[in-house]
Design an enzyme around this catalytic site. Sequence first.
Site, PDB file in Angstrom:
ATOM      1  N   LYS A 186     -26.787  97.964  49.253  1.00  0.00           N
ATOM      2  CA  LYS A 186     -27.983  98.758  49.554  1.00  0.00           C
ATOM      3  C   LYS A 186     -27.691 100.267  49.498  1.00  0.00           C
ATOM      4  O   LYS A 186     -26.568 100.670  49.230  1.00  0.00           O
ATOM      5  CB  LYS A 186     -28.562  98.323  50.904  1.00  0.00           C
ATOM      6  CG  LYS A 186     -28.973  96.840  50.932  1.00  0.00           C
ATOM      7  CD  LYS A 186     -30.213  96.532  50.106  1.00  0.00           C
ATOM      8  CE  LYS A 186     -30.349  95.079  49.700  1.00  0.00           C
ATOM      9  NZ  LYS A 186     -30.794  94.148  50.733  1.00  0.00           N
TER      10      LYS A 186
HETATM   11  C1  LIG Z   1     -31.259  92.713  51.177  1.00  0.00           C
HETATM   12  C2  LIG Z   1     -32.655  92.447  51.566  1.00  0.00           C
HETATM   13  C3  LIG Z   1     -32.996  91.950  52.829  1.00  0.00           C
HETATM   14  C4  LIG Z   1     -31.980  91.446  53.804  1.00  0.00           C
HETATM   15  O1  LIG Z   1     -31.022  92.367  54.163  1.00  0.00           O
HETATM   16  P1  LIG Z   1     -29.684  91.894  54.898  1.00  0.00           P
HETATM   17  O2  LIG Z   1     -29.184  93.143  55.534  1.00  0.00           O
HETATM   18  O3  LIG Z   1     -28.777  91.371  53.820  1.00  0.00           O
HETATM   19  O4  LIG Z   1     -30.034  90.853  55.884  1.00  0.00           O
HETATM   20  C5  LIG Z   1     -34.329  91.863  53.167  1.00  0.00           C
HETATM   21  N1  LIG Z   1     -35.303  92.197  52.305  1.00  0.00           N
HETATM   22  C6  LIG Z   1     -35.019  92.646  51.068  1.00  0.00           C
HETATM   23  C7  LIG Z   1     -36.143  93.027  50.168  1.00  0.00           C
HETATM   24  C8  LIG Z   1     -33.688  92.766  50.642  1.00  0.00           C
HETATM   25  O5  LIG Z   1     -33.418  93.168  49.403  1.00  0.00           O
END
Ligand SMILES: *Cc1c(COP(=O)(O)O)cnc(C)c1O
Length: 380
Positions: A185
Amino acid sequence: MKKPPTLPYYQPWIGEEEKNQVIDTLDSGWLTTGPKTKKFEQEICTYVGAQQAVALNSCTGALHLSLVALGIGIGDEVITSPFTFAATGNVIHHAGAKPVLVDIRRDTYNIDPQRIEEAITPRTKAIIPVHYAGQPCDMTEILEIAKSHNLFVIEDGAHAIGAEYEGRQIGTFGDMTCFSFYATKNITTGEGGAITLNDELLANRLRSLSLHGISKDAWKRYSSDTSWHYEIEDFGWKYNMTDIQAALGIPQLQRLDQFVTTRRKYAQIYNQELSQFPGSVVVPYESPNVKHTYHLYPLLVEKDRNGFIEKMHQQGIECSVHFIPLHIHPIYGREFGLKWGDFPNAEWVYEREVSLPLYPMMSEEDVWRVVHSVGKILMP
Ligand SMILES: *Cc1c(COP(=O)(O)O)cnc(C)c1O
């Protein structure tokens, strides 16, 4: 001919400061939720302009707790986009509620506000807009609909820390905003997430729910006089962030603006160069009233998307696909009777979408290498 080294789909940017902070935490003797987590939360508040931030072990946990803290559960319905990751839909089920999907716009790939109203029933309690790829949803329209139907808005901002809507940071538009610090991210703590909000009572409830529903968090517990005493007030979960994670997050957050600037610069190169193949590909559209983080660079390929990914792979460039819409996954079919054909826009994008590599660890040279590889496939 010598093959060039593979360009991975993603590599995190970890600097000296991140390493120093983690070592500092390891040496401090306090590994779990503590002073670094508090500091990270304060800095998230300052960055997004929220009064409260609750750091957690994932965005999945953040989304789940948001629903629970707002009292959403059995018998309720929650509206979201089919064009998202498993987490967004799954947590609605975990909370005991039913996910109700609403198709996306064909330009931004975000939930279409014009279709939300027809999905609202007396059971609807909340909307979870997903800021796909880091492009904020139509928050003015969504908040208006929510207000007129008395619904909560929980933003899935997994891609959107650093994004802006009408000149304001994402993080305080809805009742709660959930961010992800997963490895790929915009910023990372390895695994991690946070909720931002402007309500102290709810923030305290979220903290309690993230630690078994215990009335005080671990830090306060061990620094008060009656350190052994605690009360279980809710059937909570174990979603707290560790100080090791926060130690990574603090310097990452300081780099966020630079990361977003680099992502946007690379996206501009992709946009400029790849829009020279009209009819073959569609480059992402950016709404005029937003700052897009380009967490993803979703290119739509008109012909043979799977073959395109394979040809990129043969040239040493790894791509990905975001997302396989929720409604075509087996469990969503079995549980809710959803099927191919239900959300034509999400399907139209899914069939064409290729996420090109785009991250601050790439050099500008890497970006041009991707551009030339795409060109070779489109104009062989
Ligand atoms: C990555 C992601 C999540 C979940 O995030 P985590 O921190 O891995 O639990 C939720 N929504 C979207 C759109 C994502 O891309």
